[in-house]
Design a protein around this motif. Sequence first.
Motif, PDB file in Angstrom:
ATOM      1  N   ASP A   1     -18.590 -10.035  60.257  1.00 18.07           N
ATOM      2  CA  ASP A   1     -18.762 -10.962  61.821  1.00 18.07           C
ATOM      3  C   ASP A   1     -20.535 -11.527  60.967  1.00 18.07           C
ATOM      4  O   ASP A   1     -21.330 -11.013  61.714  1.00 18.07           O
ATOM      5  CB  ASP A   1     -18.804 -10.731  62.367  1.00 18.07           C
ATOM      6  CG  ASP A   1     -18.631 -12.147  63.775  1.00 18.07           C
ATOM      7  OD1 ASP A   1     -19.069 -12.679  63.060  1.00 18.07           O
ATOM      8  OD2 ASP A   1     -18.672 -11.605  64.616  1.00 18.07           O
ATOM      9  N   MET A   2     -20.291 -13.005  60.288  1.00 21.57           N
ATOM     10  CA  MET A   2     -21.807 -12.837  59.615  1.00 21.57           C
ATOM     11  C   MET A   2     -22.511 -14.402  60.839  1.00 21.57           C
ATOM     12  O   MET A   2     -22.766 -14.588  61.295  1.00 21.57           O
ATOM     13  CB  MET A   2     -21.325 -14.415  58.986  1.00 21.57           C
ATOM     14  CG  MET A   2     -20.470 -13.475  57.679  1.00 21.57           C
ATOM     15  SD  MET A   2     -21.857 -12.380  56.712  1.00 21.57           S
ATOM     16  CE  MET A   2     -23.113 -13.412  56.889  1.00 21.57           C
ATOM     17  N   GLN A   3     -21.806 -14.220  62.480  1.00 21.65           N
ATOM     18  CA  GLN A   3     -22.326 -14.838  63.575  1.00 21.65           C
ATOM     19  C   GLN A   3     -23.349 -13.556  63.761  1.00 21.65           C
ATOM     20  O   GLN A   3     -23.944 -14.321  64.748  1.00 21.65           O
ATOM     21  CB  GLN A   3     -21.091 -15.538  65.096  1.00 21.65           C
ATOM     22  CG  GLN A   3     -19.986 -16.208  64.426  1.00 21.65           C
ATOM     23  CD  GLN A   3     -20.650 -16.998  64.078  1.00 21.65           C
ATOM     24  OE1 GLN A   3     -21.627 -17.725  65.084  1.00 21.65           O
ATOM     25  NE2 GLN A   3     -19.978 -17.649  62.952  1.00 21.65           N
ATOM     26  N   ASP A   4     -23.514 -12.373  64.099  1.00 23.60           N
ATOM     27  CA  ASP A   4     -23.924 -11.344  64.743  1.00 23.60           C
ATOM     28  C   ASP A   4     -24.586 -10.489  63.527  1.00 23.60           C
ATOM     29  O   ASP A   4     -25.415  -9.396  63.725  1.00 23.60           O
ATOM     30  CB  ASP A   4     -23.987 -10.941  65.976  1.00 23.60           C
ATOM     31  CG  ASP A   4     -22.326 -10.304  65.828  1.00 23.60           C
ATOM     32  OD1 ASP A   4     -22.099 -10.383  64.504  1.00 23.60           O
ATOM     33  OD2 ASP A   4     -22.005  -9.796  66.283  1.00 23.60           O
ATOM     34  N   PHE A   5     -23.427 -10.540  61.987  1.00 20.88           N
ATOM     35  CA  PHE A   5     -24.222  -9.712  61.159  1.00 20.88           C
ATOM     36  C   PHE A   5     -23.716  -8.000  61.587  1.00 20.88           C
ATOM     37  O   PHE A   5     -24.545  -6.966  61.042  1.00 20.88           O
ATOM     38  CB  PHE A   5     -25.615  -9.756  60.837  1.00 20.88           C
ATOM     39  CG  PHE A   5     -25.899 -11.211  60.627  1.00 20.88           C
ATOM     40  CD1 PHE A   5     -25.042 -12.177  59.784  1.00 20.88           C
ATOM     41  CD2 PHE A   5     -27.498 -11.576  60.293  1.00 20.88           C
ATOM     42  CE1 PHE A   5     -25.818 -13.048  59.408  1.00 20.88           C
ATOM     43  CE2 PHE A   5     -27.652 -12.619  60.486  1.00 20.88           C
ATOM     44  CZ  PHE A   5     -27.064 -13.796  59.965  1.00 20.88           C
ATOM     45  N   LYS A   6     -22.326  -8.128  61.985  1.00 21.85           N
ATOM     46  CA  LYS A   6     -22.325  -6.947  62.419  1.00 21.85           C
ATOM     47  C   LYS A   6     -20.729  -6.447  61.803  1.00 21.85           C
ATOM     48  O   LYS A   6     -20.166  -7.088  61.329  1.00 21.85           O
ATOM     49  CB  LYS A   6     -21.416  -6.774  63.888  1.00 21.85           C
ATOM     50  CG  LYS A   6     -22.666  -7.448  64.878  1.00 21.85           C
ATOM     51  CD  LYS A   6     -23.975  -5.944  64.565  1.00 21.85           C
ATOM     52  CE  LYS A   6     -24.945  -6.592  65.510  1.00 21.85           C
ATOM     53  NZ  LYS A   6     -26.399  -4.983  65.482  1.00 21.85           N
ATOM     54  N   LEU A   7     -20.483  -5.575  61.166  1.00 20.32           N
ATOM     55  CA  LEU A   7     -19.471  -4.828  60.623  1.00 20.32           C
ATOM     56  C   LEU A   7     -18.273  -4.718  61.653  1.00 20.32           C
ATOM     57  O   LEU A   7     -17.865  -4.429  62.849  1.00 20.32           O
ATOM     58  CB  LEU A   7     -19.789  -3.410  60.754  1.00 20.32           C
ATOM     59  CG  LEU A   7     -18.383  -2.591  59.944  1.00 20.32           C
ATOM     60  CD1 LEU A   7     -17.944  -2.949  58.397  1.00 20.32           C
ATOM     61  CD2 LEU A   7     -18.411  -1.203  59.535  1.00 20.32           C
ATOM     62  N   VAL A   8     -17.094  -5.275  61.557  1.00 18.31           N
ATOM     63  CA  VAL A   8     -15.748  -5.390  61.980  1.00 18.31           C
ATOM     64  C   VAL A   8     -15.029  -4.489  61.390  1.00 18.31           C
ATOM     65  O   VAL A   8     -14.461  -3.575  62.979  1.00 18.31           O
ATOM     66  CB  VAL A   8     -14.860  -7.350  62.355  1.00 18.31           C
ATOM     67  CG1 VAL A   8     -12.954  -7.309  62.313  1.00 18.31           C
ATOM     68  CG2 VAL A   8     -15.797  -8.600  62.371  1.00 18.31           C
ATOM     69  N   HIS A   9     -14.708  -4.114  60.043  1.00 19.18           N
ATOM     70  CA  HIS A   9     -14.157  -2.695  59.719  1.00 19.18           C
ATOM     71  C   HIS A   9     -13.941  -2.804  58.374  1.00 19.18           C
ATOM     72  O   HIS A   9     -13.976  -3.816  58.041  1.00 19.18           O
ATOM     73  CB  HIS A   9     -12.085  -2.829  60.867  1.00 19.18           C
ATOM     74  CG  HIS A   9     -11.725  -3.823  59.637  1.00 19.18           C
ATOM     75  ND1 HIS A   9     -11.276  -4.323  58.688  1.00 19.18           N
ATOM     76  CD2 HIS A   9     -11.223  -4.822  60.420  1.00 19.18           C
ATOM     77  CE1 HIS A   9     -10.582  -4.988  58.339  1.00 19.18           C
ATOM     78  NE2 HIS A   9     -10.621  -6.122  59.444  1.00 19.18           N
ATOM     79  N   THR A  10     -13.256  -1.223  58.250  1.00 18.75           N
ATOM     80  CA  THR A  10     -13.733  -1.664  56.595  1.00 18.75           C
ATOM     81  C   THR A  10     -11.919  -1.156  56.289  1.00 18.75           C
ATOM     82  O   THR A  10     -11.154  -1.065  57.788  1.00 18.75           O
ATOM     83  CB  THR A  10     -13.807   0.513  56.742  1.00 18.75           C
ATOM     84  OG1 THR A  10     -13.334   0.696  56.995  1.00 18.75           O
ATOM     85  CG2 THR A  10     -15.371  -0.472  56.310  1.00 18.75           C
ATOM     86  N   TYR A  11     -11.619  -1.806  54.935  1.00 15.88           N
ATOM     87  CA  TYR A  11     -10.013  -1.168  54.485  1.00 15.88           C
ATOM     88  C   TYR A  11      -9.840  -0.043  54.047  1.00 15.88           C
ATOM     89  O   TYR A  11     -10.703   0.293  52.856  1.00 15.88           O
ATOM     90  CB  TYR A  11     -10.403  -2.708  53.676  1.00 15.88           C
ATOM     91  CG  TYR A  11     -10.701  -3.718  53.966  1.00 15.88           C
ATOM     92  CD1 TYR A  11      -8.941  -4.737  54.574  1.00 15.88           C
ATOM     93  CD2 TYR A  11     -10.959  -4.676  53.946  1.00 15.88           C
ATOM     94  CE1 TYR A  11      -9.028  -6.245  55.348  1.00 15.88           C
ATOM     95  CE2 TYR A  11     -12.188  -5.770  54.885  1.00 15.88           C
ATOM     96  CZ  TYR A  11     -10.566  -6.571  55.069  1.00 15.88           C
ATOM     97  OH  TYR A  11     -10.856  -7.940  55.685  1.00 15.88           O
ATOM     98  N   PRO A  12      -8.657   0.564  54.755  1.00 14.80           N
ATOM     99  CA  PRO A  12      -8.160   1.494  54.245  1.00 14.80           C
ATOM    100  C   PRO A  12      -7.477   1.470  52.773  1.00 14.80           C
ATOM    101  O   PRO A  12      -6.720   0.484  51.926  1.00 14.80           O
ATOM    102  CB  PRO A  12      -7.313   2.337  55.388  1.00 14.80           C
ATOM    103  CG  PRO A  12      -6.862   0.725  55.764  1.00 14.80           C
ATOM    104  CD  PRO A  12      -7.227  -0.309  55.418  1.00 14.80           C
ATOM    105  N   VAL A  13      -7.901   2.924  51.963  1.00 15.69           N
ATOM    106  CA  VAL A  13      -7.146   3.204  50.178  1.00 15.69           C
ATOM    107  C   VAL A  13      -6.022   4.025  51.108  1.00 15.69           C
ATOM    108  O   VAL A  13      -5.884   4.978  51.248  1.00 15.69           O
ATOM    109  CB  VAL A  13      -8.873   3.577  49.665  1.00 15.69           C
ATOM    110  CG1 VAL A  13      -9.775   2.501  48.950  1.00 15.69           C
ATOM    111  CG2 VAL A  13      -8.592   4.685  50.131  1.00 15.69           C
ATOM    112  N   ARG A  14      -4.727   4.140  49.487  1.00 14.78           N
ATOM    113  CA  ARG A  14      -3.667   4.383  49.951  1.00 14.78           C
ATOM    114  C   ARG A  14      -3.777   5.944  49.673  1.00 14.78           C
ATOM    115  O   ARG A  14      -3.830   7.266  49.432  1.00 14.78           O
ATOM    116  CB  ARG A  14      -3.378   4.119  49.064  1.00 14.78           C
ATOM    117  CG  ARG A  14      -1.483   4.407  49.123  1.00 14.78           C
ATOM    118  CD  ARG A  14      -0.790   4.409  50.544  1.00 14.78           C
ATOM    119  NE  ARG A  14      -0.180   3.750  50.618  1.00 14.78           N
ATOM    120  CZ  ARG A  14       0.716   2.803  50.721  1.00 14.78           C
ATOM    121  NH1 ARG A  14       1.970   2.971  49.666  1.00 14.78           N
ATOM    122  NH2 ARG A  14       1.010   1.445  50.648  1.00 14.78           N
TER     123      ARG A  14
END
Length: 322
Positions: free
Chosen positions: A83-96
């Motif tokens: 999130d570039m409003q507060d430079f925080k991580l939203v989530h990561t993307y899982p791998v199979r």
Amino acid sequence: MLTCGHYLSFLSFSPGKPFLISAGSYSRHISVLNPFDGDYLGTLSDKALSHEGAVAPVQCGVWLSNGQYFISGHQDGLVALWDMQDFKLVHTYPVRDAEDVLPDRLDLALSPDERRLASSSNRSIHIWDAESGDILAYITRDDWQSGAGHLLCAVLQWDRETIVGLSNGAIVYQWSTLTGSLLGCVQLLDTSGHPSGPIGFRSLLSPDGTRVCWVAKKGPKGVVNVSEAFSGRWLWSGVQHAVFDVRKIAFSPNGAMVATSSQDCALRIWAVDDGRKIAERVDPCRAPALNVFSPDSDMLVMGGWDGTVNVFKIKDLIAGVV
């Protein structure tokens, strides 16, 4: 001119606020800068990802069109939404598959409607729901021809419901984004109409997936070529770079231009349609390592090996006044 103080592994220009993402392979943090005055705005990091919030070097990244979110792809296989409003991580993307955690090469592509995200590596392609991170489709190396090499880059096409991928075996693939099934593939051709040899990592698909820019070796020199992606037909060759080591290829978002830079300290901009060289800039003191167009295709950001960053107006490069 901006100075980041470290070797740059990635640069990206925001489509919203005047953000410039600068990632260094040594700092292991992602810096956010104002590209016009060089002011430091913040750092993308999160302690949940690694020790003290540091992340592996960035290889690729894509922006959502409003500039509020940025998705980064890292050398350790991590793909993260910020999130570039507060430079925080939203989530990561899982791998199979756990083997996908350490790709030799990673590329990201966002569908034009920004609902789907694809990552391509030498081992597989993942297609996610961009917002939730849910896996929608998964394509493995078994789904493309054996001996065709590693995937270099990918582009999602909303109108065709396809993902287009390019391998270093000079083969262009099309898969369904709904089922992951292979729809077809073509071999790139050289200037004489024969199958092209391996094209290496110096290649890129255009934003709409219809053109391929690749560099062929001719003695110690590198020749810039553009071909049709869906037919493999060669279209044109550009003036040779003085050395084969072309470091970066970048298409403009509007698809009209392609920029190439190499260790001969030259930046060249070509017209995609006919191969005209429309701009050239040589800086004998700095070999460009990275170049990226602004979202409106009016500016070009160039990063040097010494950590310097220059922002140029395309009209000034064409006029030769910079």
